[in-house]
Write a protein that holds these residues in place. Sequence first.
Motif, PDB file in Angstrom:
ATOM      1  N   SER A   8      65.559  18.666  79.326  1.00  0.00           N
ATOM      2  CA  SER A   8      66.227  19.711  80.811  1.00  0.00           C
ATOM      3  C   SER A   8      67.933  19.431  79.994  1.00  0.00           C
ATOM      4  O   SER A   8      69.313  19.740  81.249  1.00  0.00           O
ATOM      5  CB  SER A   8      66.411  18.821  81.904  1.00  0.00           C
ATOM      6  N   ILE A   9      67.680  19.768  78.761  1.00  0.00           N
ATOM      7  CA  ILE A   9      69.297  19.619  78.044  1.00  0.00           C
ATOM      8  C   ILE A   9      69.828  21.149  78.064  1.00  0.00           C
ATOM      9  O   ILE A   9      69.249  21.930  78.278  1.00  0.00           O
ATOM     10  CB  ILE A   9      69.365  19.509  76.354  1.00  0.00           C
ATOM     11  N   THR A  55      75.421  13.790  73.195  1.00  0.00           N
ATOM     12  CA  THR A  55      75.790  12.636  73.258  1.00  0.00           C
ATOM     13  C   THR A  55      74.472  12.530  74.335  1.00  0.00           C
ATOM     14  O   THR A  55      73.689  12.438  75.109  1.00  0.00           O
ATOM     15  CB  THR A  55      76.598  11.993  74.196  1.00  0.00           C
ATOM     16  N   PRO A  56      74.131  10.916  74.366  1.00  0.00           N
ATOM     17  CA  PRO A  56      73.077  10.278  75.349  1.00  0.00           C
ATOM     18  C   PRO A  56      73.530  10.710  76.418  1.00  0.00           C
ATOM     19  O   PRO A  56      72.468  11.213  77.337  1.00  0.00           O
ATOM     20  CB  PRO A  56      73.296   8.372  74.943  1.00  0.00           C
ATOM     21  N   GLU A  57      74.489  10.994  77.133  1.00  0.00           N
ATOM     22  CA  GLU A  57      75.184  11.157  78.345  1.00  0.00           C
ATOM     23  C   GLU A  57      74.228  12.428  78.739  1.00  0.00           C
ATOM     24  O   GLU A  57      73.845  12.562  79.931  1.00  0.00           O
ATOM     25  CB  GLU A  57      76.720  11.217  79.002  1.00  0.00           C
ATOM     26  N   THR A  58      74.184  13.625  77.567  1.00  0.00           N
ATOM     27  CA  THR A  58      73.971  14.741  77.935  1.00  0.00           C
ATOM     28  C   THR A  58      72.749  14.965  77.491  1.00  0.00           C
ATOM     29  O   THR A  58      72.341  16.209  77.708  1.00  0.00           O
ATOM     30  CB  THR A  58      75.246  15.468  77.041  1.00  0.00           C
ATOM     31  N   ASP A 114      82.776  13.697  57.323  1.00  0.00           N
ATOM     32  CA  ASP A 114      83.537  12.605  58.080  1.00  0.00           C
ATOM     33  C   ASP A 114      82.778  11.175  57.252  1.00  0.00           C
ATOM     34  O   ASP A 114      82.773  10.908  57.558  1.00  0.00           O
ATOM     35  CB  ASP A 114      83.785  12.915  59.163  1.00  0.00           C
ATOM     36  N   GLY A 115      81.568  12.096  57.447  1.00  0.00           N
ATOM     37  CA  GLY A 115      80.480  10.473  57.215  1.00  0.00           C
ATOM     38  C   GLY A 115      78.734  10.849  57.997  1.00  0.00           C
ATOM     39  O   GLY A 115      78.745  11.477  58.392  1.00  0.00           O
ATOM     40  N   LEU A 116      78.003   9.563  58.021  1.00  0.00           N
ATOM     41  CA  LEU A 116      77.270   9.438  58.602  1.00  0.00           C
ATOM     42  C   LEU A 116      77.863   8.244  59.993  1.00  0.00           C
ATOM     43  O   LEU A 116      78.450   7.776  60.222  1.00  0.00           O
ATOM     44  CB  LEU A 116      76.005   9.042  58.232  1.00  0.00           C
ATOM     45  N   ALA A 117      77.147   9.420  61.379  1.00  0.00           N
ATOM     46  CA  ALA A 117      77.308   8.633  62.657  1.00  0.00           C
ATOM     47  C   ALA A 117      76.636   8.845  63.298  1.00  0.00           C
ATOM     48  O   ALA A 117      75.903   9.761  63.848  1.00  0.00           O
ATOM     49  CB  ALA A 117      78.781   9.643  62.842  1.00  0.00           C
ATOM     50  N   PHE A 118      76.546   8.110  64.321  1.00  0.00           N
ATOM     51  CA  PHE A 118      75.228   7.999  65.648  1.00  0.00           C
ATOM     52  C   PHE A 118      76.423   8.878  66.869  1.00  0.00           C
ATOM     53  O   PHE A 118      77.578   7.773  67.387  1.00  0.00           O
ATOM     54  CB  PHE A 118      74.971   6.883  66.230  1.00  0.00           C
ATOM     55  N   ASN A 119      76.044   9.892  67.245  1.00  0.00           N
ATOM     56  CA  ASN A 119      76.532  10.712  68.583  1.00  0.00           C
ATOM     57  C   ASN A 119      76.457  10.090  70.268  1.00  0.00           C
ATOM     58  O   ASN A 119      75.720  10.362  70.048  1.00  0.00           O
ATOM     59  CB  ASN A 119      75.791  12.757  68.547  1.00  0.00           C
ATOM     60  N   ASP A 120      77.885   9.160  70.053  1.00  0.00           N
ATOM     61  CA  ASP A 120      77.771   8.920  71.766  1.00  0.00           C
ATOM     62  C   ASP A 120      79.468   9.227  71.628  1.00  0.00           C
ATOM     63  O   ASP A 120      79.631  10.419  71.755  1.00  0.00           O
ATOM     64  CB  ASP A 120      78.590   6.974  71.377  1.00  0.00           C
ATOM     65  N   LYS A 121      79.789   9.103  72.801  1.00  0.00           N
ATOM     66  CA  LYS A 121      81.256   9.073  73.788  1.00  0.00           C
ATOM     67  C   LYS A 121      81.989   9.599  72.405  1.00  0.00           C
ATOM     68  O   LYS A 121      82.851   9.826  72.271  1.00  0.00           O
ATOM     69  CB  LYS A 121      81.654   8.300  75.662  1.00  0.00           C
ATOM     70  N   ALA A 178      69.826   3.100  69.448  1.00  0.00           N
ATOM     71  CA  ALA A 178      70.100   3.129  70.404  1.00  0.00           C
ATOM     72  C   ALA A 178      69.362   2.649  71.126  1.00  0.00           C
ATOM     73  O   ALA A 178      68.122   2.932  71.385  1.00  0.00           O
ATOM     74  CB  ALA A 178      70.013   4.736  70.625  1.00  0.00           C
ATOM     75  N   THR A 179      69.710   1.513  71.796  1.00  0.00           N
ATOM     76  CA  THR A 179      68.684   0.818  72.732  1.00  0.00           C
ATOM     77  C   THR A 179      69.173   0.810  73.959  1.00  0.00           C
ATOM     78  O   THR A 179      70.445   1.370  74.889  1.00  0.00           O
ATOM     79  CB  THR A 179      68.993  -1.051  71.958  1.00  0.00           C
ATOM     80  N   CYS A 180      68.242   0.247  74.785  1.00  0.00           N
ATOM     81  CA  CYS A 180      68.519   0.555  76.382  1.00  0.00           C
ATOM     82  C   CYS A 180      68.478   1.327  76.666  1.00  0.00           C
ATOM     83  O   CYS A 180      69.386   1.849  77.851  1.00  0.00           O
ATOM     84  CB  CYS A 180      69.724  -0.764  76.695  1.00  0.00           C
ATOM     85  N   CYS A 181      67.727   2.739  76.479  1.00  0.00           N
ATOM     86  CA  CYS A 181      67.871   4.002  76.521  1.00  0.00           C
ATOM     87  C   CYS A 181      66.929   4.152  77.778  1.00  0.00           C
ATOM     88  O   CYS A 181      66.297   3.502  78.312  1.00  0.00           O
ATOM     89  CB  CYS A 181      67.574   5.105  75.922  1.00  0.00           C
ATOM     90  N   THR A 182      67.406   5.186  78.237  1.00  0.00           N
ATOM     91  CA  THR A 182      66.851   5.287  79.544  1.00  0.00           C
ATOM     92  C   THR A 182      66.517   6.466  79.706  1.00  0.00           C
ATOM     93  O   THR A 182      67.202   8.541  79.856  1.00  0.00           O
ATOM     94  CB  THR A 182      67.310   6.085  81.041  1.00  0.00           C
ATOM     95  N   PHE A 183      64.984   6.771  80.060  1.00  0.00           N
ATOM     96  CA  PHE A 183      64.057   8.353  79.166  1.00  0.00           C
ATOM     97  C   PHE A 183      62.966   8.410  81.187  1.00  0.00           C
ATOM     98  O   PHE A 183      62.553   7.617  81.090  1.00  0.00           O
ATOM     99  CB  PHE A 183      62.793   7.719  78.192  1.00  0.00           C
TER     100      PHE A 183
END
Length: 541
Positions: free
Chosen positions: A436-437, A446-449, A459-466, A505-510
């Motif tokens: 549904s994105i 982000t996980p929220e979206t 800038d380097g390697l990063a996990f997309n979060d807030k 990324a842990t404790c994700c809600t799917f």
Amino acid sequence: MASANTSWSEENFSCSICLDVFSSPVSTPCGHNFCRTCIAKFWDEQVRYKCPVCNELFQSRPYPRVNTLLSELVAQFKTSVRVEEQPCAEPGEVPCDVCIGTKLKAMKSCLVCLMSYCQTHLEPHQRVAVLKKHRLVEPMDRLEDRMCKKHERLLELFCKSEQVCVCQFCTETDHKYHPVVPLKEEYEVKTAQLGKIEAEVQQMIQERQKNIQEIKDTVKRSKADADRQIADGVQVLTALMHCIEKCQDDLIQQVKERLKDTEKQAEDLIKELEQEIEDLTNRSSEVKQLSHTKDHLHFLQAFRSLKNPPPTRDWTTVEVCPPSYVGTLRRSLDQLEETLNMEMKKLCNDAELKRVQQYEVDVTLDPDTAGPSLILSKDGKQVHDGGVRKKLTDNPKRFKQCVCVLTRQSFSSGRFYFEVKVKDKTQWHVGVARESINRKGAIRATPETGYWTIKFSKDGLAFNDKLYVYVPMRAELQKVGVFVDYDEGLVSFYDVEARVHIYSATCCTFSEPLYPFLSPCLHEEGTNSAPLILSPVNQTD
């Protein structure tokens, strides 16, 4: 009363005319027996009256007499034959209530007597006038339960209001104003309902059988996972034990070498001392020999050579110090710890990567979701930015502005793993996204979206979060592995070539299907034109 001999056969009670068992047997004057109707019909067709057996002629037509004894014997014989021919009551069949010993199968039930009868014991109800008035029905078991306790009448109606069986008298008293129907009519209604209930029960059974199979499959997978975990653990621990054994060997070798140096030093000093002792012993002998010389001239000349002693070391400053092992064990343990940490991380990462690679899935890119400037390969395995926005038909699944694409395949449970080749790219974006994105405007992944992704840029390697979670890189990434455990809410990323875990990324809600997500980012005037490639897993890497 005479009794029939049970050993007699049917021939002993058969009429010689119809060859059947006697019916109303009568005797002729010559003493032979026939059925009344058989002998009468025989003489009706004759001109002269004679016996059909012995041919004795009679002057006039005889009047046959009833043979009372034979009639009783025939009746008993027929009864015994009927009893023998009647079947015994099998399980589930209604037995005769009168039979003693072996129960025969009931032919009818009497609603007046409240008893069930086999063919033999039913005979009075077919013969006696009073019993003929009784109501006979098909055999019923437990007749007392089929009778109204209040009115002693058959329960043959059904009250819809109170959902109970009633008799005719009940409809005139307690259930006078209740809607009632015959039992058969309600039986048909309930039977139809029963069919629906049976279908529901069968569906529930199938669902539970499916649950059982799923549980068995889970146990089977768990056993396989446990076996792999044990094998991986044994491999890691064996390698670590080899490290410890090497550290032990190095420690022993180091101590032995230091001891050997000390022993060599001591040996050299001892040799030097022994040489000086030998020289001094020789001088002592010369002194003793000179002391016995009486020749004054010889004594004085020899004494001059004894005046200067042989060169010797000042041994007051010489000592052999035992080697000090203080800190040796600590330094070995520090080195072991560093080695173990490096080896353990390497082995664990390798074992973990092999384990998640077992869940490889074959996915292809969906052109209906690709941004307007993206170019996909024919096999749906590669994507890069073409730099020119194409005019495409509006599709609700398509990313309208972003250079992103999803796969055709989605996953709503279990585990899956895929690898993306990112070699020669200066920017890229890889991970998973929920169904549904938002695909029509600018997105913040982000996980929220609904995105669980990692992004590489200058800038380097990063996990997309807030807030971006930056992770260190040992070397330039060439291939990224993405593992998802839907049920556990886990998304993990791996450097496939270095066989190193990058981030989890842990404790994700799917709660909806997840799609593998790829973004090659803008081509940046050719500096980032290399494609992202969905690569097959090579576990021998």
